[in-house]
Motif scaffolding. Structure first.
Motif, PDB file in Angstrom:
ATOM      1  N   UNK A  49      64.365  49.382 119.958  1.00 19.05           N
ATOM      2  CA  UNK A  49      63.605  50.546 120.434  1.00 19.05           C
ATOM      3  C   UNK A  49      62.593  50.147 121.497  1.00 19.05           C
ATOM      4  N   UNK A  50      61.907  49.020 121.296  1.00 18.72           N
ATOM      5  CA  UNK A  50      60.889  48.576 122.251  1.00 18.72           C
ATOM      6  C   UNK A  50      61.499  48.302 123.620  1.00 18.72           C
ATOM      7  N   UNK A  51      62.566  47.507 123.656  1.00 17.53           N
ATOM      8  CA  UNK A  51      63.155  47.121 124.944  1.00 17.53           C
ATOM      9  C   UNK A  51      63.777  48.305 125.672  1.00 17.53           C
ATOM     10  N   UNK A  52      64.370  49.248 124.898  1.00 18.24           N
ATOM     11  CA  UNK A  52      64.983  50.413 125.534  1.00 18.24           C
ATOM     12  C   UNK A  52      63.927  51.374 126.063  1.00 18.24           C
ATOM     13  N   UNK A  53      62.932  51.708 125.242  1.00 17.21           N
ATOM     14  CA  UNK A  53      61.934  52.698 125.662  1.00 17.21           C
ATOM     15  C   UNK A  53      60.906  52.115 126.630  1.00 17.21           C
ATOM     16  N   UNK A  54      60.803  50.803 126.724  1.00 17.70           N
ATOM     17  CA  UNK A  54      60.010  50.191 127.797  1.00 17.70           C
ATOM     18  C   UNK A  54      60.622  50.565 129.149  1.00 17.70           C
ATOM     19  N   UNK A  55      61.927  50.440 129.245  1.00 19.62           N
ATOM     20  CA  UNK A  55      62.621  50.823 130.484  1.00 19.62           C
ATOM     21  C   UNK A  55      62.472  52.319 130.749  1.00 19.62           C
ATOM     22  N   UNK A  56      62.601  53.107 129.694  1.00 17.13           N
ATOM     23  CA  UNK A  56      62.475  54.573 129.812  1.00 17.13           C
ATOM     24  C   UNK A  56      61.131  54.946 130.421  1.00 17.13           C
ATOM     25  N   UNK A  57      60.047  54.344 129.919  1.00 18.42           N
ATOM     26  CA  UNK A  57      58.708  54.669 130.396  1.00 18.42           C
ATOM     27  C   UNK A  57      58.482  54.190 131.825  1.00 18.42           C
TER      28      UNK A  57
END
Length: 416
Positions: A19-27
Motif C-alpha cells: 500500500x505504501x509504495x503504490x499510494x506514494x506514486x499515486x500522491x
C-alpha cells in the motif's frame, strides 16, 4: 502456537509496504503532475485538463475489465505484477517520451499519458485494494491496518515530492520508478497468502448481479445519491487537479510556492489520517446522511472561499479543510449505503453511484474546467464549481432519504 505468531506477523507486514509504495506514486502523480506539465511540458490548462479527462474516460474501460479479471484470478498475482511493472516505467516515460511527444502533438501526448496513468492508477487501484482486502480475510488481519500504509505514503509523498521537484522536476517520476521496483519485489516475494484460509475470501467477489442492478435503477434515492456524488466528489477531484497552479499565484517565486504547497498538503493528509480515528464516533452522533451534507457544505466553502481568498494564508487554511472532507465522506458513505439501501447491495450501489457516475463527471468536467481556467481565470471558474457543489448539496438535503440508524451501525439495536 509459538510457531504461528511470527508467521502471522511476517505475512502481514508485506501488505502495508504494498500500500505504501503504490499510494506514494499515486500522491506524487496527483500532487505534482499538473505543476510539472505546466513548467516542464509547457501545456496550457485545457490540455492538462484533457489528460485528466482521458484518465477518467479510460478508467470507465479499465475498471470493469480489471474487476472481472481480478475475480477470476483471486489470489494469482498476474495482473497485480503487470500493473506494478508498468509503474516502473513512469520515470522513463516522463523523462524520455513525454517531451518529444509534446513537440509532435500536444493532444496526442494527452491521450497517451491519460491511457498510461489510468492503467496504473485509475484502473490499478481497485486491483491493489481488492487483492489486499482478500489477503486480509485469508491471513486474518484488519484491512484498515494495512491501508494505513497508504495514508502514511500520502503524507510522505507530499513532503518529499516538493523537495524533489525543487531539486529536479523529473526526479518526482524517478521516485515513482523506485517505488514501482519495491512494489514489484514486495508483491512477488513478500506478499504471502495463507492458502489454507483462502475460502474465507470467497464472498468478496465484485461481480454484479444484473437483475439487482435493474432494481436499483428504479430507486429514486439511488439517483439522488448519484447526483450528489457527481456534483460533489467529482468536483472535489476537478478542483484539486490544477489547484497547485492557482496556489502558485500567491507567491513571488515557484520555489516558495512549491515548498509551501508541499508542507500544506503534508499537513492536510496528516490531518486526514488523524481524523479517521474519531470520525466513526462523530458520524454515529450526527447520522451519515447529515455527514454527507456536511461534506458538501465544507467543500462548497473551500472552493468559493479559495476564489475570494485575498492572501496565501487564507488559501492554506481553506486547503487544510480538505483534511476534514475525506474522512467525513468516506465514513459517511459506508454507513449511509448500509443504512439506506442495505449491506447486501452495498458494493453495487457504491460502484454505480460513486465510482462509475463520478468518473463520467470527472471526464466531462476536467476538460471543461481546464478550458475555463484559461478563458475566465481560476476565481470565476471556482465560483461556477462552488455553485454546482451548492446545488448538489441542497438537492441531497431536500431529497436524500434518512438512513436506518440501526442498519447503518450508528446505534445498537434495542433488545426486546
Amino acid at each position: 502456537m509459538d510457531n504461528t505468531q511470527p508467521r502471522q506477523k511476517k505475512d502481514f507486514w508485506g501488505f502495508p509496504v504494498t500500500d505504501f509504495t503504490y499510494f506514494f506514486q499515486w500522491q506524487i502523480i496527483n500532487g505534482y503532475l499538473t505543476l510539472w506539465m505546466e513548467q516542464q511540458g509547457h501545456l496550457d490548462g485545457t490540455t492538462a485538463g484533457f489528460v485528466f479527462s482521458m484518465m477518467a474516460f479510460m478508467s470507465l474501460i479499465f475498471q470493469p475489465i480489471f474487476g472481472i479479471i481480478s475475480d477470476r484470478l483471486v489470489f494469482k498475482k498476474n495482473l497485480l505484477v503487470i500493473i506494478a511493472i508498468a509503474s516502473i516505467l513512469i520515470g522513463p516515460y516522463f523523462q524520455w517520451l513525454f517531451l518529444p511527444l509534446v513537440h509532435i502533438n500536444a493532444a496526442l501526448v494527452a491521450v497517451v499519458t491519460g491511457i498510461f496513468l489510468s492503467f496504473v492508477f485509475n484502473g490499478g487501484v481497485a486491483v491493489v485494494e481488492q487483492y489486499v482486502q482478500r489477503a486480509s480475510l485469508a491471513n486474518k488481519f484488519e484491512y484498515a491496518h494495512s491501508r494505513m500504509g497508504g495514508s502514511l505514503a500520502g503524507a510522505c509523498a507530499s513532503f518529499a515530492g516538493g523537495k524533489l521537484f525543487l531539486w529536479s522536476p523529473n526526479s518526482i517520476f524517478w521516485a515513482c520508478t523506485v517505488m514501482g521496483i519495491i512494489l514489484t519485489l514486495t508483491i512477488t516475494f513478500s506478499d504471502k497468502i495463507h492458502m489454507e484460509n483462502a475460502a474465507a475470501a470467497g464472498d468478496t467477489s465484485d461481480s454484479l448481479d444484473w437483475s439487482l442492478i435493474g432494481q436499483i435503477f428504479k430507486i429514486r434515492n439511488f439517483w439522488i445519491l448519484s447526483i450528489f456524488y457527481i456534483g460533489t466528489s467529482a468536483l472535489y477531484d476537478v478542483f484539486d487537479q490544477q489547484f497547485v497552479i492557482f496556489f502558485k499565484t500567491f507567491f513571488h517565486t515557484t520555489a516558495a510556492a512549491t515548498t509551501a504547497y508541499s508542507y500544506t498538503t503534508t499537513a492536510q493528509i496528516a490531518l486526514e489520517f488523524l481524523l479517521m480515528f474519531p470520525m466513526p464516533w462523530l458520524i454515529n452522533k450526527i447520522g451519515s446522511r447529515n455527514g454527507l451534507i456536511a461534506y458538501g457544505v465544507i467543500l462548497c466553502i473551500r472552493i468559493v472561499g479559495s476564489a475570494l481568498a485575498p492572501s496565501a494564508a487564507l488559501v492554506i487554511i481553506l486547503r487544510l479543510l480538505a483534511g476534514f472532507e475525506m474522512p467525513l465522506v468516506l465514513t459517511s458513505i459506508m454507513k449511509y449505503i448500509a443504512g439506506a439501501f442495505g449491506i447486501r447491495v452495498y458494493a453495487t450501489v457504491y460502484a454505480l453511484s460513486s465510482n462509475f457516475a463520478k468518473q463520467i463527471s470527472v471526464f466531462i468536467f476536467s476538460t471543461v474546467a481546464g478550458n475555463l481556467y484559461d478563458s475566465i481565470g481560476f476565481q470565476h471558474t471556482y465560483f461556477i464549481l462552488g455553485a454546482i457543489v451548492a446545488v448538489a448539496t441542497i438537492i441531497a438535503a431536500l431529497f436524500l432519504t434518512k438512513e436506518d440508524p440501526v442498519q447503518a451501525g450508528e446505534v445498537a439495536a434495542k433488545k426486546e
